[in-house]
Design a protein around this motif. Structure first.
Motif, PDB file in Angstrom:
ATOM      1  N   LEU A   1       8.645   4.742  -0.530  1.00 53.43           N
ATOM      2  CA  LEU A   1       7.336   5.350  -0.304  1.00 53.43           C
ATOM      3  C   LEU A   1       6.792   5.934  -1.602  1.00 53.43           C
ATOM      4  O   LEU A   1       7.520   6.580  -2.363  1.00 53.43           O
ATOM      5  CB  LEU A   1       7.454   6.442   0.760  1.00 53.43           C
ATOM      6  CG  LEU A   1       6.165   7.153   1.165  1.00 53.43           C
ATOM      7  CD1 LEU A   1       5.232   6.200   1.915  1.00 53.43           C
ATOM      8  CD2 LEU A   1       6.478   8.374   2.030  1.00 53.43           C
ATOM      9  N   THR A   2       5.508   5.709  -1.850  1.00 46.69           N
ATOM     10  CA  THR A   2       4.884   6.251  -3.044  1.00 46.69           C
ATOM     11  C   THR A   2       5.002   7.772  -3.087  1.00 46.69           C
ATOM     12  O   THR A   2       4.895   8.449  -2.046  1.00 46.69           O
ATOM     13  CB  THR A   2       3.401   5.848  -3.118  1.00 46.69           C
ATOM     14  OG1 THR A   2       2.789   6.529  -4.219  1.00 46.69           O
ATOM     15  CG2 THR A   2       2.651   6.215  -1.849  1.00 46.69           C
TER      16      THR A   2
ATOM     17  N   LYS B   1      -3.197   0.221  -4.979  1.00 46.27           N
ATOM     18  CA  LYS B   1      -3.661   1.613  -5.097  1.00 46.27           C
ATOM     19  C   LYS B   1      -5.128   1.798  -4.754  1.00 46.27           C
ATOM     20  O   LYS B   1      -5.572   2.925  -4.537  1.00 46.27           O
ATOM     21  CB  LYS B   1      -3.427   2.122  -6.528  1.00 46.27           C
ATOM     22  CG  LYS B   1      -1.954   2.173  -6.967  1.00 46.27           C
ATOM     23  CD  LYS B   1      -1.834   2.724  -8.374  1.00 46.27           C
ATOM     24  CE  LYS B   1      -0.389   2.938  -8.782  1.00 46.27           C
ATOM     25  NZ  LYS B   1       0.357   1.661  -8.880  1.00 46.27           N
TER      26      LYS B   1
ATOM     27  N   GLY C   1      -2.597   5.691   7.199  1.00 45.91           N
ATOM     28  CA  GLY C   1      -1.346   6.298   7.639  1.00 45.91           C
ATOM     29  C   GLY C   1      -0.740   5.514   8.778  1.00 45.91           C
ATOM     30  O   GLY C   1      -1.254   4.466   9.178  1.00 45.91           O
TER      31      GLY C   1
ATOM     32  N   ALA D   1       2.226  10.080  -1.519  1.00 47.72           N
ATOM     33  CA  ALA D   1       2.005  10.217  -0.078  1.00 47.72           C
ATOM     34  C   ALA D   1       2.103  11.665   0.362  1.00 47.72           C
ATOM     35  O   ALA D   1       2.997  12.403  -0.074  1.00 47.72           O
ATOM     36  CB  ALA D   1       3.014   9.369   0.685  1.00 47.72           C
TER      37      ALA D   1
ATOM     38  N   ILE E   1       0.838  -1.201   0.000  1.00 45.78           N
ATOM     39  CA  ILE E   1       0.000   0.000   0.000  1.00 45.78           C
ATOM     40  C   ILE E   1       0.875   1.254   0.000  1.00 45.78           C
ATOM     41  O   ILE E   1       0.694   2.170  -0.809  1.00 45.78           O
ATOM     42  CB  ILE E   1      -0.940   0.001   1.224  1.00 45.78           C
ATOM     43  CG1 ILE E   1      -2.005  -1.091   1.096  1.00 45.78           C
ATOM     44  CG2 ILE E   1      -1.607   1.374   1.390  1.00 45.78           C
ATOM     45  CD1 ILE E   1      -2.804  -1.309   2.368  1.00 45.78           C
ATOM     46  N   PHE E   2       1.841   1.291   0.921  1.00 45.79           N
ATOM     47  CA  PHE E   2       2.626   2.514   1.090  1.00 45.79           C
ATOM     48  C   PHE E   2       3.672   2.694  -0.012  1.00 45.79           C
ATOM     49  O   PHE E   2       4.190   3.804  -0.189  1.00 45.79           O
ATOM     50  CB  PHE E   2       3.273   2.540   2.476  1.00 45.79           C
ATOM     51  CG  PHE E   2       2.315   2.943   3.560  1.00 45.79           C
ATOM     52  CD1 PHE E   2       2.198   4.269   3.940  1.00 45.79           C
ATOM     53  CD2 PHE E   2       1.509   2.005   4.173  1.00 45.79           C
ATOM     54  CE1 PHE E   2       1.305   4.655   4.931  1.00 45.79           C
ATOM     55  CE2 PHE E   2       0.608   2.374   5.165  1.00 45.79           C
ATOM     56  CZ  PHE E   2       0.500   3.701   5.546  1.00 45.79           C
TER      57      PHE E   2
ATOM     58  N   ILE F   1      -6.752   4.625  -2.694  1.00 49.62           N
ATOM     59  CA  ILE F   1      -6.182   4.731  -1.354  1.00 49.62           C
ATOM     60  C   ILE F   1      -5.354   6.011  -1.252  1.00 49.62           C
ATOM     61  O   ILE F   1      -4.493   6.281  -2.097  1.00 49.62           O
ATOM     62  CB  ILE F   1      -5.287   3.509  -1.042  1.00 49.62           C
ATOM     63  CG1 ILE F   1      -6.122   2.224  -1.079  1.00 49.62           C
ATOM     64  CG2 ILE F   1      -4.616   3.674   0.313  1.00 49.62           C
ATOM     65  CD1 ILE F   1      -5.293   0.967  -0.907  1.00 49.62           C
ATOM     66  N   ASN F   2      -5.625   6.797  -0.246  1.00 50.73           N
ATOM     67  CA  ASN F   2      -4.844   8.006   0.020  1.00 50.73           C
ATOM     68  C   ASN F   2      -3.847   7.716   1.141  1.00 50.73           C
ATOM     69  O   ASN F   2      -4.236   7.356   2.259  1.00 50.73           O
ATOM     70  CB  ASN F   2      -5.759   9.168   0.425  1.00 50.73           C
ATOM     71  CG  ASN F   2      -6.685   9.576  -0.708  1.00 50.73           C
ATOM     72  OD1 ASN F   2      -6.315   9.503  -1.876  1.00 50.73           O
ATOM     73  ND2 ASN F   2      -7.886   9.999  -0.378  1.00 50.73           N
ATOM     74  N   VAL F   3      -2.574   7.882   0.835  1.00 53.40           N
ATOM     75  CA  VAL F   3      -1.505   7.509   1.763  1.00 53.40           C
ATOM     76  C   VAL F   3      -0.971   8.740   2.491  1.00 53.40           C
ATOM     77  O   VAL F   3      -0.685   9.771   1.867  1.00 53.40           O
ATOM     78  CB  VAL F   3      -0.354   6.812   1.008  1.00 53.40           C
ATOM     79  CG1 VAL F   3       0.819   6.536   1.942  1.00 53.40           C
ATOM     80  CG2 VAL F   3      -0.849   5.512   0.382  1.00 53.40           C
ATOM     81  N   TYR F   4      -0.838   8.611   3.816  1.00 55.99           N
ATOM     82  CA  TYR F   4      -0.295   9.686   4.647  1.00 55.99           C
ATOM     83  C   TYR F   4       0.907   9.144   5.408  1.00 55.99           C
ATOM     84  O   TYR F   4       0.869   8.036   5.953  1.00 55.99           O
ATOM     85  CB  TYR F   4      -1.351  10.201   5.627  1.00 55.99           C
ATOM     86  CG  TYR F   4      -2.580  10.762   4.930  1.00 55.99           C
ATOM     87  CD1 TYR F   4      -2.585  12.069   4.469  1.00 55.99           C
ATOM     88  CD2 TYR F   4      -3.713   9.971   4.733  1.00 55.99           C
ATOM     89  CE1 TYR F   4      -3.698  12.591   3.823  1.00 55.99           C
ATOM     90  CE2 TYR F   4      -4.830  10.483   4.086  1.00 55.99           C
ATOM     91  CZ  TYR F   4      -4.823  11.797   3.640  1.00 55.99           C
ATOM     92  OH  TYR F   4      -5.910  12.300   2.995  1.00 55.99           O
ATOM     93  N   ALA F   5       1.987   9.933   5.461  1.00 57.10           N
ATOM     94  CA  ALA F   5       3.228   9.469   6.087  1.00 57.10           C
ATOM     95  C   ALA F   5       3.908  10.613   6.824  1.00 57.10           C
ATOM     96  O   ALA F   5       3.649  11.796   6.557  1.00 57.10           O
ATOM     97  CB  ALA F   5       4.169   8.888   5.033  1.00 57.10           C
TER      98      ALA F   5
END
Length: 453
Positions: free
Chosen positions: A217-218, A179, A242, A221, A173-174, A191-195
């Motif tokens: 990491l995408t 996706k 996240g 993110a 995912i990350f 999917i919205n990725v937060y990091a």
């Protein structure tokens, strides 16, 4: 109102502990004399936002209170994530500065002599260790201080139907390989990725435990300097995911996590305290071996005390004070293991060893002392400890069992120095792995569980 209630709760705890003499020797001793050019500055902490956002300020305030200080206040400094905690001790005004910009900045602060204590949510790196060699052995017990256990929680929107993920799914995912939520068989939508940002120890831990050297990491993110801000963003985004420290789950939903061929573990007190949860991590304070700052040293002693660990718990992390848990009826393991522990309490301690060594690591050495104090309590008189060793897979199961038993023998020998006796030690080899035996994380399987009979 919330801040007022937190301060009231802290004051009540301090009064209770004072009445039971748990504050000694802090309440009785004076803050050591200040250098003439200090202008009242006692010490400074630089580094991890995970520690510096709430835990470190709360610990400093409790330290001041235990020392009999008055007029304690927290003042923001010019830069974001930097504060000053002020107090009055007699006729003297004193203060402690905290700058929370990420773990790497703590080690930089030590190198440049701008910090007395480095806050880190991951172990010191090889490069940092080399650069700070002039300060002493920064991996020795006198320099490396484990102050709490945190869990890196994988969080989603509260109404997300996902309840558990594997480390392999999380890395996919990350890194952008997965996706859409439909690829996980639950829900749909991108999917919205937060990091966390690159300076963060939380990011370093996630990168090490999840992405490793194989994934990146995408680029999609969104990055955050603050755990709390990231968590709030995920809570407001039904398609968001996240990672944050345990204390910053807030209103988001944390999912259970499993490694290859292991059982899913939720980020709960016992699984994090014992570091059985795949994404558990230690929180550190690092100090120079050759430091002459006696106040900073006393503060570190305070953090490791029962009062300091109570604040660790109040701040949302997992304290290191031993706590007993009744075993679950649904637990798994060898028949002999289940029988031995059926009527025992599992203590919230796992003993682990220095990498590539048969010696107890720094946390384990501290935990020996904590366990000895725990057994001195009246309710534990006449009870015995059961030490159960586990390990990773070896050439043969017999060798794995022998090594796991030897680990338990090492812990038993350390306890004997404190006149603590144990039941005959047990070893069950590679049973009940908590990390994949096909990765470098397998070192976590080399552990000794503690049960109270």
């Amino acid at each position: 109102m919330y801040l007022f209630l937190q301060r009231l709760r802290r004051s009540l705890i301090l009064l209770i502990l004072l009445a039971t003499n748990l504050l000694s020797p802090f309440a009785a001793a004076e803050i050591p004399p200040l250098p003439s050019d200090s202008n009242g500055k006692l010490f400074s902490l630089h580094g991890s936002n995970t520690i510096g956002a709430q835990l470190a300020p709360n610990l400093v305030q409790d330290y001041f209170t235990a020392k009999g200080a008055s007029d304690i206040s927290v003042q923001p400094l010019d830069a974001p994530n930097e504060i000053r905690i002020q107090a009055k001790v007699g006729n003297n005004s004193v203060f402690v500065d905290i700058a929370a910009h990420g773990s790497s900045t703590g080690f930089t602060g030590l190198k440049l002599a701008k910090a007395d204590i480095a806050m880190a949510s991951r172990p010191i790196k090889d490069g940092e260790f080399t650069e700070l060699s002039m300060l002493g052995d920064m991996r020795s017990r006198n320099a490396e201080h484990v102050i709490a256990i945190d869990g890196l929680a994988i969080i989603v929107h509260p109404r997300n139907p996902i309840h558990q993920l594997t480390l392999q799914q999380i890395s996919a995912i990350f890194s952008g390989q997965i996706k859409d939520w439909s690829e996980l068989g639950k829900g749909k939508g991108r999917i919205n990725v937060y990091a966390r940002d690159d300076q963060s120890g939380t990011w370093d831990t996630f990168k090490s435990l999840v992405l490793g050297k194989r994934y990146a990491l995408t680029s999609r993110a969104k990055r955050f300097e603050s755990n709390d801000q990231l968590s709030d963003r995920v809570t407001s985004d039904p398609r968001g995911i996240g990672f944050v420290g345990l204390a910053s789950i807030r209103q988001a939903k944390a999912v259970a996590v499993s490694d290859q061929n292991t059982l899913p573990q939720a980020p709960e007190h016992l699984t994090i305290a014992t570091e059985d949860y795949p994404l558990s991590r230690r929180l550190f304070l690092y100090t120079p071996i050759y430091s002459s700052n006696s106040t900073a040293k006393e503060f570190l002693h305070f953090v490791q005390s029962e009062l300091g660990q109570e604040q660790v718990k109040s701040s949302g992390f997992v304290e290191q004070t031993p706590i007993g848990f009744k075993p679950e009826d649904s637990r798994e393991g060898p028949r002999e293991y289940l029988k031995l522990t059926q009527n025992a309490e599992r203590l919230s301690i796992n003993f682990r060893f220095s990498e590539g060594s048969a010696s107890l690591d720094n946390k384990a050495q501290q935990d020996i002392e904590r366990l000895a104090k725990h057994m001195e309590k009246p309710q534990n008189q006449g009870r015995k400890l059961l030490l159960v060793g586990f390990g990773d897979e070896k050439v043969s199961s017999e060798r794995s069992i022998i090594l796991s038993k030897l680990r338990a023998v090492t812990v038993r020998s350390a306890l004997r120095d404190y006149k603590i006796s144990t039941a005959p030690v047990q070893g069950f080899g590679a049973y009940l792995p908590i990390a994949s035996n096909n990765s470098s994380a397998k070192i976590k399987n080399r552990r000794v569980e503690v049960w109270l009979l």
